[in-house]
Design an enzyme around this catalytic site. Structure first.
Site, PDB file in Angstrom:
ATOM      1  N   GLU A   9       0.811  -1.214   0.000  1.00  0.00           N
ATOM      2  CA  GLU A   9       0.000   0.000   0.000  1.00  0.00           C
ATOM      3  C   GLU A   9       0.847   1.269   0.000  1.00  0.00           C
ATOM      4  OE1 GLU A   9      -3.644  -0.644   2.662  1.00  0.00           O
ATOM      5  OE2 GLU A   9      -2.240  -2.170   3.338  1.00  0.00           O
ATOM      6  N   SER A 186      -6.039  -3.216   2.361  1.00  0.00           N
ATOM      7  CA  SER A 186      -6.440  -2.790   1.020  1.00  0.00           C
ATOM      8  C   SER A 186      -6.791  -3.963   0.113  1.00  0.00           C
ATOM      9  CB  SER A 186      -5.361  -1.925   0.364  1.00  0.00           C
ATOM     10  OG  SER A 186      -5.395  -0.613   0.878  1.00  0.00           O
ATOM     11  N   SER A 327     -11.644   9.017   0.216  1.00  0.00           N
ATOM     12  CA  SER A 327     -11.708   7.824   1.061  1.00  0.00           C
ATOM     13  C   SER A 327     -12.909   7.898   1.990  1.00  0.00           C
ATOM     14  CB  SER A 327     -10.427   7.685   1.886  1.00  0.00           C
ATOM     15  OG  SER A 327      -9.294   7.511   1.061  1.00  0.00           O
TER      16      SER A 327
END
Length: 359
Positions: A9, A186, A327
């Site tokens: 990530e 993720s 997000s």
């Protein structure tokens, strides 16, 4: 702030750092950065250089070439000190570890902050480690009476010595199954398995990222997430209005591509979620209780499933969720009346308030 890192990530962490620097209140904070390259080299970054990560036209990363640096505990506090001895040590009041996944969100770097005597945003060592390990998370939540879905764990020695016994143990779960690295984020390394024929390959894929594997039974319900912030000065944690992940492909799930690399074709985040008042209240109460049971501090996003019969089952926590402007974590707080700058300021204030010491 610390960003980049050696996990898959890395690029998302760079985007997060640029957005956070842009949102910081310049009248209160001055940002300096530690960018960690993909191979683990710590380098010093100015605020302006961090902001430039947003203009690369692709997923950014921390390149080699910047001055090597590190955090050191000296007389008078904790300082950012270049490895070559050049420049004056930079005093550090609080660290914002914008690292996602292993070696950043799992208690490892939090232990370093504790050893160097510096305050930092987010969960402490134990809570970070327990929340990163999806198996340990479920054990703690279940022990506290919070609902989790059916699952099984495959430990490294079990798969190495008797994989057939592991597969037989999984026969009690109903397909589709979700096979995951136990300690990852993720959705990296996760496979949706519709039937037995794909199970071994999915386990091997998860093991490429983590030798410990979690296998979860797919749940029928709505994917609802809730952002939680710690309370100030001993007050209880605060829960945002929930959001909903809407996956448009019934055979798909909210994987890495859907989160970061595509438009809304695969999935969308609906904020606030279209829930009745009672369910909204239950989701928020469950998120706060999970935050407390897991020992979280600062922030966390609690992901749940709301089943057709109204149960709220916890999927997993995320102690350093995505922090780009699109997000879910900041969007849920925006829907709850707190803008991005206020959110960043709140998190830094929580870290400054928190006393030093093991946690």
């Amino acid at each position: 702030m610390v960003f980049g890192g050696v996990s898959p990530e890395h690029s998302i962490s760079c985007l997060t750092a640029a957005n956070v620097v842009a949102a910081m209140d310049p009248d209160r904070f001055r940002a300096v950065g530690i960018g960690i390259t993909r191979d683990g080299i710590w380098t010093r970054w100015s605020a302006e250089e961090i902001l430039d990560l947003r203009s690369q036209g692709q997923l950014p990363e921390v390149p080699a070439g910047h001055h090597g640096t590190g955090l050191r505990r000296l007389d008078g506090g904790t300082f950012l000190v270049d490895n070559d001895g050049g420049g004056d040590p930079e005093p550090v009041d609080v660290v914002f570890p914008l690292l996602h996944g292993p070696f950043g969100e799992d208690g490892t770097i939090q232990g370093l902050f504790e050893m160097t005597g510096v305050r930092y945003v987010g969960c402490g060592v134990a809570a970070s480690a327990n929340c990163m390990d999806k198996h340990l998370t479920k054990v703690l939540l279940d022990e506290a009476g919070l609902g989790v879905g059916p699952y099984a764990v495959i430990r490294p020695h079990e798969w190495q010595t008797d994989p057939q016994a592991c597969l037989e143990r999984l026969s009690g779960l109903t397909y589709p199954l979700f096979v995951k690295p136990a300690r990852g984020g993720s959705s990296v390394g996760i496979t949706r398995v519709p039937g037995p024929e794909g199970l071994v390959a999915a386990i091997e894929e998860a093991r490429r990222h983590d030798p410990k594997v979690l296998v979860e039974q797919g749940l029928s319900g709505r994917e609802i997430e809730c952002s939680v912030l710690g309370g100030h000065n001993g007050q209880p944690p605060r829960a945002s209005l929930p959001g909903e992940i809407i996956v448009h492909n019934p055979e798909g799930f909210y994987d890495f591509d859907a989160k970061y690399l595509t438009d809304d074709a695969l999935a969308t985040v609906s904020v606030p979620a279209d829930l009745d008042e009672a369910t909204t209240r239950t989701v928020r109460e469950t998120a706060v209780k999970a935050f407390q049971v897991l020992g979280c501090e600062g922030l966390a996003r609690i992901d749940t499933f709301v089943t057709e019969d109204g149960q709220v089952l916890i999927n997993e926590p995320n102690t350093m969720p995505g922090f780009t402007r699109t997000s879910g974590f900041p969007l849920m707080w925006q829907a709850s009346g707190m803008n991005y700058r206020e959110l960043v300021t709140d998190l830094l204030d929580l870290a400054i308030e928190r006393p030093l010491g093991l946690r």
